[in-house]
Design a protein around this motif. Sequence first.
Motif, PDB file in Angstrom:
ATOM      1  N   LEU A 107     -66.895 -40.829  89.885  1.00  0.00           N
ATOM      2  CA  LEU A 107     -65.612 -40.972  90.584  1.00  0.00           C
ATOM      3  C   LEU A 107     -64.546 -40.067  89.978  1.00  0.00           C
ATOM      4  O   LEU A 107     -63.803 -39.388  90.697  1.00  0.00           O
ATOM      5  CB  LEU A 107     -65.155 -42.434  90.529  1.00  0.00           C
ATOM      6  CG  LEU A 107     -65.956 -43.425  91.383  1.00  0.00           C
ATOM      7  CD1 LEU A 107     -65.523 -44.851  91.078  1.00  0.00           C
ATOM      8  CD2 LEU A 107     -65.773 -43.117  92.865  1.00  0.00           C
ATOM      9  N   ALA A 111     -62.501 -36.804  91.608  1.00  0.00           N
ATOM     10  CA  ALA A 111     -61.064 -36.935  91.863  1.00  0.00           C
ATOM     11  C   ALA A 111     -60.261 -35.753  91.326  1.00  0.00           C
ATOM     12  O   ALA A 111     -59.333 -35.266  91.985  1.00  0.00           O
ATOM     13  CB  ALA A 111     -60.549 -38.235  91.249  1.00  0.00           C
ATOM     14  N   VAL A 129     -60.160 -36.233 104.012  1.00  0.00           N
ATOM     15  CA  VAL A 129     -59.621 -37.156 103.009  1.00  0.00           C
ATOM     16  C   VAL A 129     -60.303 -38.517 103.114  1.00  0.00           C
ATOM     17  O   VAL A 129     -60.693 -39.124 102.106  1.00  0.00           O
ATOM     18  CB  VAL A 129     -58.096 -37.307 103.158  1.00  0.00           C
ATOM     19  CG1 VAL A 129     -57.577 -38.427 102.253  1.00  0.00           C
ATOM     20  CG2 VAL A 129     -57.399 -35.986 102.810  1.00  0.00           C
ATOM     21  N   VAL A 130     -60.451 -38.994 104.353  1.00  0.00           N
ATOM     22  CA  VAL A 130     -61.161 -40.262 104.556  1.00  0.00           C
ATOM     23  C   VAL A 130     -62.602 -40.141 104.062  1.00  0.00           C
ATOM     24  O   VAL A 130     -63.151 -41.048 103.429  1.00  0.00           O
ATOM     25  CB  VAL A 130     -61.122 -40.679 106.042  1.00  0.00           C
ATOM     26  CG1 VAL A 130     -61.975 -41.920 106.277  1.00  0.00           C
ATOM     27  CG2 VAL A 130     -59.686 -40.942 106.477  1.00  0.00           C
ATOM     28  N   PHE A 132     -63.669 -38.218 101.667  1.00  0.00           N
ATOM     29  CA  PHE A 132     -63.657 -38.248 100.203  1.00  0.00           C
ATOM     30  C   PHE A 132     -63.587 -39.688  99.694  1.00  0.00           C
ATOM     31  O   PHE A 132     -64.273 -40.063  98.738  1.00  0.00           O
ATOM     32  CB  PHE A 132     -62.468 -37.450  99.666  1.00  0.00           C
ATOM     33  CG  PHE A 132     -62.507 -35.978  99.990  1.00  0.00           C
ATOM     34  CD1 PHE A 132     -63.700 -35.354 100.319  1.00  0.00           C
ATOM     35  CD2 PHE A 132     -61.344 -35.227  99.979  1.00  0.00           C
ATOM     36  CE1 PHE A 132     -63.736 -33.995 100.619  1.00  0.00           C
ATOM     37  CE2 PHE A 132     -61.366 -33.877 100.279  1.00  0.00           C
ATOM     38  CZ  PHE A 132     -62.573 -33.254 100.604  1.00  0.00           C
ATOM     39  N   LEU A 133     -62.737 -40.499 100.331  1.00  0.00           N
ATOM     40  CA  LEU A 133     -62.594 -41.895  99.911  1.00  0.00           C
ATOM     41  C   LEU A 133     -63.890 -42.670 100.155  1.00  0.00           C
ATOM     42  O   LEU A 133     -64.310 -43.485  99.326  1.00  0.00           O
ATOM     43  CB  LEU A 133     -61.433 -42.542 100.660  1.00  0.00           C
ATOM     44  CG  LEU A 133     -60.040 -41.974 100.363  1.00  0.00           C
ATOM     45  CD1 LEU A 133     -58.993 -42.642 101.251  1.00  0.00           C
ATOM     46  CD2 LEU A 133     -59.672 -42.172  98.887  1.00  0.00           C
ATOM     47  N   VAL A 134     -64.518 -42.411 101.291  1.00  0.00           N
ATOM     48  CA  VAL A 134     -65.787 -43.065 101.604  1.00  0.00           C
ATOM     49  C   VAL A 134     -66.866 -42.627 100.616  1.00  0.00           C
ATOM     50  O   VAL A 134     -67.706 -43.423 100.183  1.00  0.00           O
ATOM     51  CB  VAL A 134     -66.208 -42.756 103.055  1.00  0.00           C
ATOM     52  CG1 VAL A 134     -67.606 -43.299 103.341  1.00  0.00           C
ATOM     53  CG2 VAL A 134     -65.209 -43.365 104.037  1.00  0.00           C
ATOM     54  N   GLY A 136     -66.346 -41.793  97.508  1.00  0.00           N
ATOM     55  CA  GLY A 136     -66.089 -42.537  96.276  1.00  0.00           C
ATOM     56  C   GLY A 136     -66.644 -43.951  96.350  1.00  0.00           C
ATOM     57  O   GLY A 136     -67.223 -44.462  95.374  1.00  0.00           O
ATOM     58  N   MET A 137     -66.496 -44.591  97.509  1.00  0.00           N
ATOM     59  CA  MET A 137     -67.066 -45.920  97.706  1.00  0.00           C
ATOM     60  C   MET A 137     -68.589 -45.877  97.590  1.00  0.00           C
ATOM     61  O   MET A 137     -69.214 -46.765  96.992  1.00  0.00           O
ATOM     62  CB  MET A 137     -66.650 -46.465  99.075  1.00  0.00           C
ATOM     63  CG  MET A 137     -67.103 -47.892  99.355  1.00  0.00           C
ATOM     64  SD  MET A 137     -66.730 -48.379 101.065  1.00  0.00           S
ATOM     65  CE  MET A 137     -64.950 -48.105 101.109  1.00  0.00           C
ATOM     66  N   VAL A 255     -66.645 -33.031  95.604  1.00  0.00           N
ATOM     67  CA  VAL A 255     -66.875 -34.416  96.032  1.00  0.00           C
ATOM     68  C   VAL A 255     -68.338 -34.627  96.409  1.00  0.00           C
ATOM     69  O   VAL A 255     -68.964 -35.616  96.000  1.00  0.00           O
ATOM     70  CB  VAL A 255     -65.945 -34.793  97.200  1.00  0.00           C
ATOM     71  CG1 VAL A 255     -66.343 -36.148  97.778  1.00  0.00           C
ATOM     72  CG2 VAL A 255     -64.493 -34.835  96.731  1.00  0.00           C
ATOM     73  N   ALA A 290     -70.178 -40.447 104.717  1.00  0.00           N
ATOM     74  CA  ALA A 290     -69.186 -39.595 104.043  1.00  0.00           C
ATOM     75  C   ALA A 290     -69.546 -38.124 104.223  1.00  0.00           C
ATOM     76  O   ALA A 290     -68.661 -37.276 104.474  1.00  0.00           O
ATOM     77  CB  ALA A 290     -69.119 -39.940 102.560  1.00  0.00           C
TER      78      ALA A 290
END
Length: 296
Positions: A107, A111, A129-130, A132-134, A136-137, A255, A290
């Motif tokens: 993570l 980042a 961006v979404v 990238f967040l997914v 990370g999840m 990422v 993702a």
Amino acid sequence: MEMLVHGNALMALAAAVLWGGGDFSGGMGVKQAGGSMGAALRVILLSHCMSFSVLALVAWVRGDAFLHGAALVWGLVAGVTAGVALACFYIALSRGAMGASAALSGLLAAAIPAAFSASEEGSPGVLHVVGFLVAGMAIWLIAAGENAEAKPADRSTVWLAVIAGVGFGIYFTALKLAAAKTGVIWPLGTSRIGSMAVCSVMLGWISLRAKRGEVKVRMSRPIVVWAMATALLDTSGNLLYVAATRAGRLDVAAVLASLYPASTILLAAWTLRERPTRRQGWGMAVAAAAVVMITL
């Protein structure tokens, strides 16, 4: 441009697969060597010496010019941070808390270059961006799940994973800057020079402080084999990552490459004859989603 983005993503994903295998091999080598900082540094030095020898030979055959100026500085910075990060990461893996260590470091590694890329190249867009967040999840779901062989990570192991993640994030960014206007071989070669230098200094300091009668690390044949596997997989992954940063945005490459905990954990499960947990299965599905969002 669309083809470049897809090439950028494919190379980053391939780098993630190879890095995961390299991290697993390195962790196993350090574990067999005793799991100490001295053992980690010896495994890293051995694998990076092998890697540098091959890279230098290839660069000589190709006639590639050695780096100079800012590119050389960034290459050395990448190597120094990678040396420290790998030593911390391999120790964390050798302690048995592979999941938490791989998840946390993954993570942080994603980042830092993502934030740098956004500041230098502008916003990648809402969908990215979404994505990238997914991603990370997905990293957390895949790597941090419980399994029968897992050991809880104590505070020192968590800090080792944090240092490793920050170091990897800086490494990803510095390697991109070193290779921005140069070839692919010498940016990685100079990073190996930096990592060998810092690891040699750290190993010398540890050796001087070692207590009399303390058991010394012996590099047995299995440890050398693990180090060779680490050198092959890690170097191949790094070359693909450098190529990915040159073919597209840094945040996309970093990422997607940071999904490497997936192959680390899957290799650990395979060698222990364990099936991935339901949580890890969901993590794989989330990672696939993702990848789709990031590459669109």
